[in-house]
Write a protein that holds these residues in place. Structure first.
Motif, PDB file in Angstrom:
ATOM      1  N   SER A   1       0.638  -1.136  -0.031  1.00 30.15           N
ATOM      2  CA  SER A   1       0.107  -0.053   0.057  1.00 30.15           C
ATOM      3  C   SER A   1       0.932   1.282   0.158  1.00 30.15           C
ATOM      4  CB  SER A   1      -0.744  -0.053   1.138  1.00 30.15           C
ATOM      5  OG  SER A   1      -0.132   0.055   2.275  1.00 30.15           O
ATOM      6  N   GLY A   2       2.104   1.105   0.468  1.00 32.00           N
ATOM      7  CA  GLY A   2       3.198   2.275   0.308  1.00 32.00           C
ATOM      8  C   GLY A   2       3.595   2.928  -0.999  1.00 32.00           C
TER       9      GLY A   2
ATOM     10  N   ASP B   1       1.640   3.741  -3.317  1.00 34.88           N
ATOM     11  CA  ASP B   1       1.143   4.987  -3.740  1.00 34.88           C
ATOM     12  C   ASP B   1       0.664   6.032  -2.553  1.00 34.88           C
ATOM     13  OD1 ASP B   1       0.177   4.296  -6.520  1.00 34.88           O
ATOM     14  OD2 ASP B   1      -0.736   2.791  -5.774  1.00 34.88           O
ATOM     15  N   ARG B   2       1.105   5.784  -1.405  1.00 34.27           N
ATOM     16  CA  ARG B   2       0.950   6.381  -0.434  1.00 34.27           C
ATOM     17  C   ARG B   2       2.089   6.868   0.269  1.00 34.27           C
ATOM     18  NH1 ARG B   2      -3.083   2.567   0.000  1.00 34.27           N
ATOM     19  NH2 ARG B   2      -5.278   3.154   0.428  1.00 34.27           N
TER      20      ARG B   2
ATOM     21  N   PRO C   1       2.507  11.860  -2.473  1.00 40.90           N
ATOM     22  CA  PRO C   1       1.891  10.348  -2.759  1.00 40.90           C
ATOM     23  C   PRO C   1       0.669  10.560  -3.753  1.00 40.90           C
ATOM     24  CG  PRO C   1       2.398  10.623  -0.350  1.00 40.90           C
ATOM     25  CD  PRO C   1       2.284  12.062  -1.068  1.00 40.90           C
TER      26      PRO C   1
ATOM     27  N   SER D   1      -1.809   8.842  -3.756  1.00 44.99           N
ATOM     28  CA  SER D   1      -3.084   8.373  -2.939  1.00 44.99           C
ATOM     29  C   SER D   1      -3.093   8.842  -1.306  1.00 44.99           C
ATOM     30  CB  SER D   1      -3.601   6.995  -2.878  1.00 44.99           C
ATOM     31  OG  SER D   1      -3.792   6.636  -4.121  1.00 44.99           O
ATOM     32  N   SER D   2      -4.194   9.465  -0.878  1.00 46.00           N
ATOM     33  CA  SER D   2      -3.993   9.741   0.378  1.00 46.00           C
ATOM     34  C   SER D   2      -4.247   8.543   1.383  1.00 46.00           C
ATOM     35  CB  SER D   2      -5.380  10.734   0.698  1.00 46.00           C
ATOM     36  OG  SER D   2      -6.635   9.950   0.348  1.00 46.00           O
ATOM     37  N   GLY D   3      -4.021   8.775   2.600  1.00 45.23           N
ATOM     38  CA  GLY D   3      -3.895   7.976   3.776  1.00 45.23           C
ATOM     39  C   GLY D   3      -2.482   7.161   4.002  1.00 45.23           C
ATOM     40  N   ARG D   4      -2.455   6.397   5.260  1.00 44.28           N
ATOM     41  CA  ARG D   4      -1.172   5.748   5.416  1.00 44.28           C
ATOM     42  C   ARG D   4      -1.225   4.604   4.985  1.00 44.28           C
ATOM     43  NH1 ARG D   4      -0.374   7.354  11.909  1.00 44.28           N
ATOM     44  NH2 ARG D   4       1.827   6.470  11.169  1.00 44.28           N
ATOM     45  N   PRO D   5       0.083   4.017   4.681  1.00 42.46           N
ATOM     46  CA  PRO D   5       0.471   2.554   4.577  1.00 42.46           C
ATOM     47  C   PRO D   5       0.121   1.834   5.587  1.00 42.46           C
ATOM     48  CG  PRO D   5       2.278   4.136   3.846  1.00 42.46           C
ATOM     49  CD  PRO D   5       1.530   5.017   4.676  1.00 42.46           C
TER      50      PRO D   5
ATOM     51  N   HIS E   1       0.241   0.623  -7.127  1.00 39.90           N
ATOM     52  CA  HIS E   1      -0.064  -0.813  -6.454  1.00 39.90           C
ATOM     53  C   HIS E   1      -0.139  -1.764  -7.306  1.00 39.90           C
ATOM     54  CE1 HIS E   1      -1.910  -2.549  -2.739  1.00 39.90           C
ATOM     55  NE2 HIS E   1      -1.919  -3.456  -3.476  1.00 39.90           N
TER      56      HIS E   1
END
Length: 422
Positions: A68-69, A71-72, A216, A218-222, A355
């Motif tokens: 997930s990291g 894109d984040r 990044p 995409s938003s949000g944390r990996p 991703h």
């Protein structure tokens, strides 16, 4: 995006290109050195194969925990950190007297670190070239920003750009294997490992100085949860799932054949690896620049068949010179990956491109590691030539099965308005 020259005029393409070239040389040279070191100390084809391709086996852990990291996380810092980590780990492998268990522990960590790199790098490449395509369109250019994919996740420059990276990879692998083979013969495997560590450090500096800071995609944390959730989204779609299987399985099994070059011909392994890289280069040029789009879209299955077929002749135990020609011919088939990646991007939303490409890279490297382990085990029980022949036959069978799978269920592709996978 009409030509290779246009690519190198694109801002940030050249720094990304150069900062990828150095680790490619480092990886090939260090892999050959480590495989030779382990084979000399153990005499085991299995342990030699796993030491060279072991990082690939760890990719499955990275794909389920870290992806997930892709894109984040900010691309520049992530790519620089990955190169620095490889510099330290490769230098550790050069330590005299390092126990075999510790060697494989380091190899495992390398695979975990590398699992994030593919998604970050190829997602950034797609972003850089998509932005340049958008600029061309805004100026009234005629280059075309997509290839008509269902989700619009690809751009006209990505296949051309990725073909350049693949060609660079072929050239750098030739350089790495020839240089690594010479260093192993003239000096020692440990010297080759130390020089590879220096190259990784140079790549980290190139990333830091040559690329701009980016937010990044995409938003949000990996997180592990985010990784699982996105993997499920990508895997749920049948056309995308079949595309992934086509990218992973035939390729991974043939790399199992490649993992046996050292025990098959210890004195000519560097030459065999270099010829494989030369064939891959020829395949990427053919697919990236020479095949018309209509032909290219139908070329995946024939190229995957070519990837396996020459290795069937290893049943005759050809001498190194003949084996080198067969290896080069087979490796032209690696060009199928470009066709398949173009399709994957056409099936993937832009926000998931990193991703999706990271899952492709991690899955491909994992199956390569599994292929190396299977081929090494077979060679341990029989001989390298027999193991290479059997692994190639398995790759050809998988290619045939994947080619006919969409024919058995075309209705879903019709409902989506997409062509069945070929």
């Amino acid at each position: 995006m009409r030509s290779y020259r246009d690519l190198f005029r694109t801002p940030e393409f050249t720094p990304l290109f150069l900062s990828t070239a150095a680790p490619t040389v480092a990886q090939t040279a260090s892999g050959l050195a480590l495989g030779t070191l382990v084979y000399r100390s153990t005499g085991s084809p299995l342990l030699s194969a796993v030491s060279m391709f072991g990082p690939s086996l760890a990719q499955v852990l990275g794909a389920t925990l870290l992806l997930s990291g892709a894109d984040r996380l900010p691309p520049r810092g992530t790519l620089a950190g990955i190169s620095l980590a490889f510099a330290a780990l490769t230098a550790l492998l050069a330590l005299p007297g390092l126990p075999l268990g510790a060697v494989f522990a380091v190899v495992l960590v390398q695979g975990l670190v590398a699992s994030l790199g593919g998604g970050v790098r190829w997602g950034l490449l797609n972003e850089i070239l998509a932005k340049d395509e958008a600029k061309d369109e805004a100026k009234g250019g005629t280059n075309g920003g997509t290839d008509g994919g269902a989700n619009g996740g690809t751009n006209g420059g990505y296949l051309l750009g990725r073909s350049v990276f693949n060609m660079m990879s072929g050239i750098m692998q030739i350089t790495g294997y020839v240089t690594g083979g010479a260093l192993v013969a003239a000096l020692s495997p440990r010297v080759s490992l130390l020089l590879a560590a220096v190259l990784y450090a140079v790549a980290a500096a190139g990333v830091r100085l040559g690329l701009s800071g980016r937010t990044p995609r995409s938003s949000g944390r990996p997180s592990v949860t985010a990784t699982w959730r996105t993997n499920a989204v990508l895997w749920r779609d049948r056309p995308r799932r079949l595309t992934y299987l086509g990218l992973w399985l035939p390729n991974g099994l043939v790399v199992g054949c490649e993992s046996l070059y050292v025990p098959y011909a210890p004195g000519a392994a560097g030459t065999l690896f270099a010829c494989a890289a030369l064939g891959m280069l020829a395949g990427d040029v053919t697919v990236g620049r020479l095949l018309p789009p209509a032909v290219r879209r139908r070329a995946a299955t024939p190229l995957l068949a070519l990837l396996a077929a020459p290795y069937l002749l290893f049943a005759l135990r050809p001498p190194p010179a003949v084996a080198a020609c067969l290896v080069a011919l087979a490796s032209v088939g690696f060009g199928a990956s470009l066709v398949q990646q173009e399709r994957l991007m056409s099936l993937t939303p832009p926000g998931l491109s990193g991703h999706a490409l990271g899952l492709h890279s991690a899955g491909m490297l994992t199956t390569q590691g599994v292929g190396a382990a299977l081929a090494g085990t077979a060679a341990q029980l029989t001989s390298p030539a027999v193991a290479m022949t059997g692994t190639a036959a398995a790759s050809a069978a998988v290619t045939l099965a994947l080619a006919v799978a969409p024919v058995a269920a075309p209705a879903e592709a019709d409902r989506r308005g997409e062509p069945a996978l070929r």
